[in-house]
Design a protein around this motif. Sequence first.
Motif, PDB file in Angstrom:
ATOM      1  N   THR A 262      38.715  47.361  36.951  1.00 30.33           N
ATOM      2  CA  THR A 262      39.078  47.534  38.363  1.00 30.33           C
ATOM      3  C   THR A 262      39.167  46.196  39.083  1.00 30.33           C
ATOM      4  OG1 THR A 262      36.790  47.941  39.052  1.00 30.33           O
ATOM      5  CG2 THR A 262      38.142  49.884  38.549  1.00 30.33           C
ATOM      6  N   LEU A 263      38.330  45.244  38.691  1.00 31.14           N
ATOM      7  CA  LEU A 263      38.438  43.914  39.303  1.00 31.14           C
ATOM      8  C   LEU A 263      39.803  43.298  39.032  1.00 31.14           C
ATOM      9  CD1 LEU A 263      34.954  42.275  38.604  1.00 31.14           C
ATOM     10  CD2 LEU A 263      35.793  43.252  40.742  1.00 31.14           C
ATOM     11  N   ILE A 264      40.276  43.474  37.813  1.00 28.15           N
ATOM     12  CA  ILE A 264      41.578  42.918  37.431  1.00 28.15           C
ATOM     13  C   ILE A 264      42.724  43.710  38.045  1.00 28.15           C
ATOM     14  CG2 ILE A 264      43.136  42.522  35.473  1.00 28.15           C
ATOM     15  CD1 ILE A 264      40.522  42.000  33.781  1.00 28.15           C
ATOM     16  N   GLU A 265      42.722  45.010  37.837  1.00 29.67           N
ATOM     17  CA  GLU A 265      43.867  45.850  38.246  1.00 29.67           C
ATOM     18  C   GLU A 265      43.905  46.163  39.736  1.00 29.67           C
ATOM     19  OE1 GLU A 265      46.447  46.703  36.264  1.00 29.67           O
ATOM     20  OE2 GLU A 265      45.461  45.507  34.702  1.00 29.67           O
ATOM     21  N   LYS A 266      42.769  46.452  40.332  1.00 33.73           N
ATOM     22  CA  LYS A 266      42.735  46.871  41.740  1.00 33.73           C
ATOM     23  C   LYS A 266      42.567  45.689  42.703  1.00 33.73           C
ATOM     24  CE  LYS A 266      40.177  49.893  44.876  1.00 33.73           C
ATOM     25  NZ  LYS A 266      38.989  50.744  45.038  1.00 33.73           N
ATOM     26  N   HIS A 267      41.788  44.691  42.271  1.00 31.85           N
ATOM     27  CA  HIS A 267      41.431  43.612  43.194  1.00 31.85           C
ATOM     28  C   HIS A 267      42.091  42.272  42.885  1.00 31.85           C
ATOM     29  CE1 HIS A 267      38.485  46.215  45.073  1.00 31.85           C
ATOM     30  NE2 HIS A 267      37.997  46.510  43.879  1.00 31.85           N
ATOM     31  N   GLY A 268      42.842  42.180  41.793  1.00 30.95           N
ATOM     32  CA  GLY A 268      43.602  40.969  41.501  1.00 30.95           C
ATOM     33  C   GLY A 268      42.800  39.797  40.947  1.00 30.95           C
ATOM     34  N   ILE A 269      41.606  40.060  40.428  1.00 26.47           N
ATOM     35  CA  ILE A 269      40.836  38.999  39.771  1.00 26.47           C
ATOM     36  C   ILE A 269      41.468  38.787  38.394  1.00 26.47           C
ATOM     37  CG2 ILE A 269      38.571  38.357  38.829  1.00 26.47           C
ATOM     38  CD1 ILE A 269      38.658  38.413  41.916  1.00 26.47           C
ATOM     39  N   SER A 270      41.687  37.549  38.027  1.00 26.89           N
ATOM     40  CA  SER A 270      42.367  37.280  36.759  1.00 26.89           C
ATOM     41  C   SER A 270      41.464  37.554  35.564  1.00 26.89           C
ATOM     42  CB  SER A 270      42.869  35.837  36.700  1.00 26.89           C
ATOM     43  OG  SER A 270      41.781  34.956  36.505  1.00 26.89           O
ATOM     44  N   SER A 271      42.083  37.910  34.451  1.00 23.35           N
ATOM     45  CA  SER A 271      41.324  38.129  33.221  1.00 23.35           C
ATOM     46  C   SER A 271      40.688  36.821  32.757  1.00 23.35           C
ATOM     47  CB  SER A 271      42.206  38.731  32.131  1.00 23.35           C
ATOM     48  OG  SER A 271      43.299  37.882  31.857  1.00 23.35           O
ATOM     49  N   ALA A 272      41.298  35.691  33.106  1.00 21.48           N
ATOM     50  CA  ALA A 272      40.721  34.388  32.762  1.00 21.48           C
ATOM     51  C   ALA A 272      39.393  34.179  33.497  1.00 21.48           C
ATOM     52  CB  ALA A 272      41.699  33.270  33.101  1.00 21.48           C
ATOM     53  N   THR A 273      39.308  34.616  34.739  1.00 20.96           N
ATOM     54  CA  THR A 273      38.057  34.510  35.492  1.00 20.96           C
ATOM     55  C   THR A 273      36.985  35.379  34.858  1.00 20.96           C
ATOM     56  OG1 THR A 273      39.181  33.983  37.574  1.00 20.96           O
ATOM     57  CG2 THR A 273      36.954  34.902  37.746  1.00 20.96           C
TER      58      THR A 273
END
Length: 68
Positions: free
Chosen positions: A20-31
């Motif tokens: 959800t951080l990646i898909e919903k909130h735009g946090i990168s998978s690299a982070t």
Amino acid sequence: MITYAPFWKTLKEKSESTYTLIEKHGISSATIDRLRHEKGISTTKINDLCKILNCNVSDIIEYIPDKD
């Protein structure tokens, strides 16, 4: 040493996931990868995570002094 152990606990408590951080909130998978491997992230990213999770910095990172 900075550890992100509190982040994983906070993530669980807030019923969020890395997905959800990646898909919903735009946090990168690299982070997310940097968090998993205890590598540095920017204060901007810490701010973003605090905003998303509605928490304090201490809920994301912890400083543990070296034993030297």
